[in-house]
Design a protein around this motif. Structure first.
Motif, short mmCIF file in Angstrom:
data_model
loop_
_atom_site.label_atom_id
_atom_site.label_comp_id
_atom_site.label_asym_id
_atom_site.label_seq_id
_atom_site.Cartn_x
_atom_site.Cartn_y
_atom_site.Cartn_z
N PRO A 357 0.83 -1.21 0.00
CA PRO A 357 0.00 0.00 0.00
C PRO A 357 0.86 1.25 0.00
O PRO A 357 1.96 1.29 0.55
CB PRO A 357 -0.80 -0.14 1.30
CG PRO A 357 0.04 -0.99 2.19
CD PRO A 357 0.76 -1.95 1.27
N SER A 358 0.37 2.31 -0.66
CA SER A 358 1.10 3.59 -0.72
C SER A 358 0.44 4.60 0.21
O SER A 358 -0.79 4.61 0.36
CB SER A 358 1.11 4.12 -2.16
OG SER A 358 -0.21 4.31 -2.61
N VAL A 359 1.26 5.46 0.80
CA VAL A 359 0.78 6.47 1.74
C VAL A 359 1.09 7.86 1.16
O VAL A 359 2.25 8.16 0.83
CB VAL A 359 1.45 6.30 3.13
CG1 VAL A 359 0.94 7.37 4.10
CG2 VAL A 359 1.17 4.91 3.67
#
Length: 619
Positions: A357-359
């Motif tokens: 997942p990217s933040v």
């Protein structure tokens, strides 16, 4: 003083031995079928007349016997199975004592025909009560045919102890099933009173189970396979949702020999723990293969009990093997309306890799810029409230003009007087104060009486009420039936179908309506009043279980048994909550019965406690 101990004559000794070997016609069937299997037969026919009381005949195509062997086979302790005492610890055959034919010939008329392959003529021997009446050569096919007629003809007391033909036939069918299940590589045919009851061709084990217990059994079976140094397990267990209320589909075979073992049965039940309801029993058809030296099969006259060297190990292996099979093969679709479909994994994502997942972070955010943030929020709230205010004002347009009409309309309405409401409230209060029954733990009903208190068991009381009602319908043969919108189709084994056919007329008098009895299925179009459709299969299974336990021969008629069985199945169960009206109706109905103090099984339905009993408690 003269000697008082003497040797018994051979015919008396044989009759005493027959008491161990031959208890009923089914015992003769078991011994003769096992002898045919040991003779290497691949086709065996069993012919029965009058539940074995008139005739039991077993015909096989085994290797047969010579003239000497045929005559010697009726002597006590004459056998081809063992030669020395050491052979007792490595037995792979069925019978081995050498007492079967000697005991049978001592209490019946026996006719033996046998011929070996290659011989032109066979041997015929007729024996009555251990006495050889005739011996000659005869024309007969290869193998052996042994007929047992007039069982217990010279022991009338033993013959009088035999049960009814229906009960004795069930025992014969049970023995036939046990032998046939242990040897699927042998073809078996059974005839009773001239009609074919079973025709089991050579097949694999699964097909043999299905041929005996019906076509729909196939979908109920879960395979079990496990092999260790100590034990090899093969066979099938039933799926939990098909658990029955009877134990007639539970079979253990150790080295192709049927056994009964409460200890191993407990291992199966523990594997099903949490999967089946109380009062239900799983089906299993399991073959256990162990080293013959690790078991002792000579601890019971009928060889149905075996002593194992290491029972604890077998218990653990059997339990884990069954649990593993249930977890691996018992896969069924679940219809759950409360489940969130969004939680299901789509098929497109089945083989898709998992990405990290990217933040995202807003690096220009400054929490100390309050003036800018406040001004923005104030602007948003103001713009939000402006338009709804105009909308609310439009709702009140023209309200003043409608007010006079509304007042004029309501002035014409008549309201109920408050005195009636007060009277209704007081009546409700009066009903609550005159309550005379209370339910305790959803099991007991407590009712007040003049002398004190009565405590009533709701399950037993309802049994008594239903029992007398069913008994009345069966006696006067006028029962009320409710028709089903769609016919209910149930499947049973052949032996269970025979029981239901015998009870069909009595069942119809209670309110059941049958449209068809075909092969292994029955169609029901009507059921007794107040009997739910979902309870029909439970009622019939319970009835079959009660009949198989020979309750009918305990000086009770089939009508009485049917009424007891149905009342036990339909009675209110412990844990069921009842309303006040239901409680009072149950109490009143019980004391309208002829025998309110006991249930159909002669158990107390209620007890009373007087005021004196309470006073003594407070002394």
């Amino acid at each position: 003083m003269s000697d008082i101990i003497q040797l018994l004559p051979d015919h008396v000794a044989n009759q005493i031995a027959a008491g161990e070997v031959v208890q009923r016609p089914a015992s003769v069937v078991k011994e003769l079928l096992e002898n045919s299997i040991d003779a290497g037969a691949n086709t065996i026919k069993l012919i029965i007349k009058d539940a074995g009381k008139t005739l039991i005949q077993v015909i096989d195509n085994g290797k047969g016997m010579t003239v000497t062997d045929a005559r010697l086979s009726f002597e006590r302790h004459a056998t081809s199975k063992i030669r020395s005492a050491e052979d007792l610890f490595s037995i792979n055959t069925k019978g081995f004592r050498g007492e079967a034919l000697a005991s049978i010939s001592a209490i019946a008329h026996v006719e033996l025909k046998t011929k070996q392959d290659g011989d032109e003529l066979g041997t015929l021997i007729k024996i009555e009560g251990s006495t050889v009446k005739h011996q000659d050569v005869t024309v007969t096919p290869k193998g052996t045919s042994l007929s047992v007629k007039n069982l217990f003809f010279n022991i009338p007391a033993r013959r009088n102890f035999l049960k009814s033909n229906n009960v004795e036939l069930r025992h014969i069918i049970d023995e036939f099933h046990r032998v046939a299940l242990a040897h699927p590589n042998i073809a078996f045919v059974m005839y009773h009173n001239g009609s074919e009851s079973f025709n089991l061709p050579t097949s694999n084990y699964r097909q043999r189970v299905v041929n005996i217990f019906g076509g729909k059994t196939n979908e109920k079976l879960v395979p079990v396979e496990e092999e260790t140094e100590v034990l090899k397990i093969s066979g099938f267990v039933g799926k939990p949702e098909f658990a029955k209320r009877t134990k007639n589909e539970q079979f253990f075979f150790v080295n192709d020999r049927f056994i009964k073992s409460a200890y191993l049965n407990h291992a199966i039940n523990s594997a099903y723990e949490g999967l089946i309801k109380d009062g239900s029993y799983p089906s299993y058809f399991l073959n256990l293969t162990v080293d013959p030296k690790t078991i002792d099969i000579n601890i019971h006259p009928t060889k149905t009990e075996i002593k194992f060297d290491d029972e604890h190990t077998l218990y653990a292996i059997l339990r884990s093997a069954v649990k593993h099979s249930l977890g691996q093969f018992n896969i069924a679709p679940v219809l759950d309306f409360d489940r969130d479909n969004n939680l299901d994994t789509p098929y497109d994502y089945k083989n898709k890799g998992v990405s990290s997942p990217s933040v995202e972070v807003d690096r220009s955010f400054n929490p100390f810029q309050e003036e800018t943030r406040t001004s923005k929020s104030t602007h948003i709230v103001a713009s939000y409230k402006k338009e709804p205010a105009a909308q609310w004002e439009s709702l009140y347009v023209g309200l003043e003009s409608k007010g006079t009409k509304t007042e004029r309309h309501f002035s014409e309405v008549e309201f109920e007087s408050e005195s009636e409401n007060t009277s209704l409230f007081s009546e409700d209060k009066l009903v609550e104060t005159t309550q005379t029954t209370y339910q305790l733990l959803n099991k007991y009903i407590i009712s007040t009486i003049k002398s004190g208190m009565m405590i009533l068991d709701q399950h037993r009381a309802h049994q008594r009420i239903l029992y007398e009602g069913f008994l009345k319908h069966l006696t006067i043969k006028e029962a009320v039936s409710q028709q089903l919108l769609f016919p209910l189709t149930l499947e049973f084994s052949l032996s269970e179908m025979e029981l239901l056919l015998q009870l069909k007329e009595d069942l119809e008098h209670t309110g059941f309506v049958f449209s068809a009895f075909k092969d292994n299925t029955i169609s029901i179009t009507g059921v007794p009043v107040n009997v739910p459709e979902s309870e029909v299969s439970i009622i019939l299974e319970q009835l079959i279980s009660d009949v198989e336990q020979e309750v009918t021969d305990s000086n009770f008629s089939a009508t009485d048994l049917l009424a007891k069985s149905m009342s036990k199945s339909l009675a209110i169960k412990t844990g069921q909550s009842l309303t006040k009206i239901e409680q009072e109706h149950l109490v009143n109905s019980l004391f309208a019965c002829k025998e309110p103090s006991v249930s159909p099984t002669n158990r107390v339905t209620f007890i009373t406690m007087s005021v004196d009993d309470f006073d003594k408690k407070f002394m």
